[in-house]
Design an enzyme around this catalytic site. Structure first.
Site, mmCIF file in Angstrom:
data_model
loop_
_atom_site.group_PDB
_atom_site.id
_atom_site.type_symbol
_atom_site.label_atom_id
_atom_site.label_comp_id
_atom_site.label_asym_id
_atom_site.label_seq_id
_atom_site.Cartn_x
_atom_site.Cartn_y
_atom_site.Cartn_z
ATOM 1 N N GLU A 191 -0.033 -1.014 5.812
ATOM 2 C CA GLU A 191 1.000 -0.593 6.762
ATOM 3 C C GLU A 191 0.843 0.895 7.001
ATOM 4 O OE1 GLU A 191 4.832 0.962 8.246
ATOM 5 O OE2 GLU A 191 3.802 1.483 6.404
ATOM 6 N N GLU A 192 0.428 1.612 5.974
ATOM 7 C CA GLU A 192 0.345 3.073 6.073
ATOM 8 C C GLU A 192 -0.932 3.524 6.787
ATOM 9 O OE1 GLU A 192 2.791 4.773 5.353
ATOM 10 O OE2 GLU A 192 3.891 3.995 3.629
ATOM 11 N N GLU A 248 11.618 -1.069 4.352
ATOM 12 C CA GLU A 248 11.345 0.376 4.473
ATOM 13 C C GLU A 248 12.521 1.179 3.933
ATOM 14 O OE1 GLU A 248 8.659 1.805 5.121
ATOM 15 O OE2 GLU A 248 7.471 0.172 5.961
ATOM 16 N N ASP A 265 0.828 -1.211 0.000
ATOM 17 C CA ASP A 265 0.000 0.000 0.000
ATOM 18 C C ASP A 265 0.859 1.256 0.000
ATOM 19 O OD1 ASP A 265 0.682 -0.715 2.714
ATOM 20 O OD2 ASP A 265 -0.752 0.778 3.422
ATOM 21 N N ASP A 270 8.663 4.289 -1.064
ATOM 22 C CA ASP A 270 7.995 3.672 0.100
ATOM 23 C C ASP A 270 6.833 2.822 -0.368
ATOM 24 O OD1 ASP A 270 7.119 3.040 2.601
ATOM 25 O OD2 ASP A 270 6.557 5.050 3.179
ATOM 26 N N HIS A 288 6.217 9.826 1.015
ATOM 27 C CA HIS A 288 4.931 10.464 1.337
ATOM 28 C C HIS A 288 4.787 11.846 0.708
ATOM 29 C CE1 HIS A 288 3.995 7.763 5.103
ATOM 30 N NE2 HIS A 288 4.677 7.117 4.177
HETATM 31 ZN ZN LIG Z 1 6.681 2.205 4.233
#
Ligand SMILES: [Zn+2]
Length: 422
Positions: free
Chosen positions: A180-181, A209, A115, A146, A395
């Site tokens: 996970e996010e 990560e 995700d 990410d 992000h």
């Molecule tokens: Zn991540």
């Protein structure tokens, strides 16, 4: 793209196998003639582009796990979907295992998430976030850093490793989730519970990560701080600002207590962790009118805590301080993650050696940053580390991965397998 990159990296012969469970010699050279930078890069890049093209915003997997699962199944992995959660927030989870020669060696798990966080305003992106696009030596797309590059690199590393060493020791596993996010309630934590219940053994885990800061390989996370949040409601008595004796102002009451909390030293950290921090994130009080003393004040705060503090200890100290200040309050706590720590050991040694051989970079172990799924995996795996590409753009708008990190990252994962499973 740059053929001069990794093939000439120092120490390209993995003669030693730190932490090798069997103590056997590792292969003389992991870089066969077919393992040129261009070739590895193009295969990892091809898979990466397919992953980025799948708009897998949490909790949607958008077919990423099917794509990865097909590749792993072809390699001889046994697949098990562990999807979880309600229909309107269904999380896709995959557990996949490939055993080596019978009954020998440790299990190394590659873990990660398919995700991605939302794109934000599309017009601010230079190119469509779900159309992988190369510009100036970078690949742009949501999830590039990410963590879809890591996922693609892990799959290709496993393919190359198995092709070169079909009778490897130990076993390789993948533990992947599509949440996970987000709230992370139906993702890795659910899989870990299930694996724990049936007594599955995990020895080493690399979470993909993006940990690199300035150069690929400069930072590996060997732990993460815990996260403990509080919602504090300080009760007062609403009234007219001209008649304060008929009211009780919760802002005036809370302010000295908050100042004391902000100034407090919670611990000094240790060799692995920085000192525990306290931060206020939101404060709300007042009706909006200039002549009304508010009836209550609400404060959100968060601790990022080291292994020198416990959630219980922190809670007790906060309550003691608030009581000392005579506040009338309610306080609700949320523990969103215990800290985890993997002391220096065979996994960190193998990964650091692989990084040094591939890039010449001396790795630093770090426990900074936010929480990750490593906190869950550490419950059933004694050695968990996180390692992936540059994290500068995660992000953000125009998220990217440098193209020249794709092949070295793939080979670092592969070399780590060779150090631990030959
Ligand atoms: Zn991540």
């Amino acid at each position: 793209m740059s053929s001069s990159l990794p093939a000439s990296a120092p120490g390209s012969i993995a003669g030693t196998a730190p932490g090798s469970a069997t103590g056997a010699e590792s292969s003389s050279s992991p870089l066969s003639s077919s393992m040129h930078g261009d070739e590895v890069e193009s295969r990892t890049l091809a898979l990466l582009e397919q992953l980025i093209a799948r708009p897998s915003v949490t909790p949607h997997d958008a077919g990423c796990l099917d794509l990865i699962g097909d590749r792993l199944q072809t390699l001889g992995f046994r697949l098990e979907r562990m999807d979880s959660g309600p229909a309107d927030f269904r999380v896709a989870n995959l557990w996949a295992v490939k055993d080596g020669r019978a009954g020998s060696g440790p299990r190394l798990v590659f873990a990660g998430h398919t995700d991605v966080v939302p794109t934000g305003e599309l017009t601010r992106w230079t190119s469509d976030p779900f159309v992988p696009t190369v510009r100036n030596g970078h690949l742009f797309g949501r999830g590039a850093a990410d963590m879809k590059t890591s996922l693609a690199a892990m799959v290709v590393a496993a393919e190359d490793f198995v092709a070169a060493h079909p009778d490897h020791a130990g076993s390789i596993a993948f533990l992947l989730t599509s949440d996970e996010e987000g709230p992370a309630r139906d993702g890795t934590v659910v899989c870990v519970e299930r694996l724990k219940q049936r007594g599955e053994r995990l020895d080493f885990c690399i979470v993909g990560e993006p940990t690199s800061v300035d150069r690929l390989g400069d930072t590996v996370k060997n732990g993460r701080r815990g996260s403990l949040s509080g919602k504090l409601r300080v009760m007062g008595i609403q009234g007219h600002v001209a008649y304060p004796h008929l009211a009780r102002n919760p802002v005036h009451q809370a302010a000295p207590a908050l100042a004391a909390l902000a100034a407090m030293t919670w611990d000094a950290g240790n060799d692995y962790f920085p000192p525990t921090t306290f931060q206020i994130s939101n404060v709300q009080a007042g009706t909006g009118a200039g002549n009304v003393i508010p009836g209550e004040m609400v404060v959100d705060f968060n601790f990022r805590f080291s292994t020198e503090s416990t959630p219980q200890g922190l809670r007790e100290r906060v309550h003691a301080l608030l009581d000392e200040h005579g506040l009338d309050y309610q306080l609700d706590w949320t523990l969103s993650g215990d800290p985890f720590l993997t002391p220096v050991g065979s996994l960190s040694a193998a990964l650091s050696a692989a990084i040094a051989e591939e890039t010449g970079v001396a790795t630093e172990l770090s426990t900074t940053g936010g929480t990750s799924d490593g906190r869950f995996i550490a419950r059933i795996c004694p050695q968990v580390v996180e390692f992936g590409p540059l994290n500068a753009s995660i992000h953000k708008i125009n998220e990217f991965v440098p193209l020249d990190q794709i092949a070295p990252l793939t080979r670092i994962y592969r070399r780590t397998l060779e150090h631990l499973l030959l």
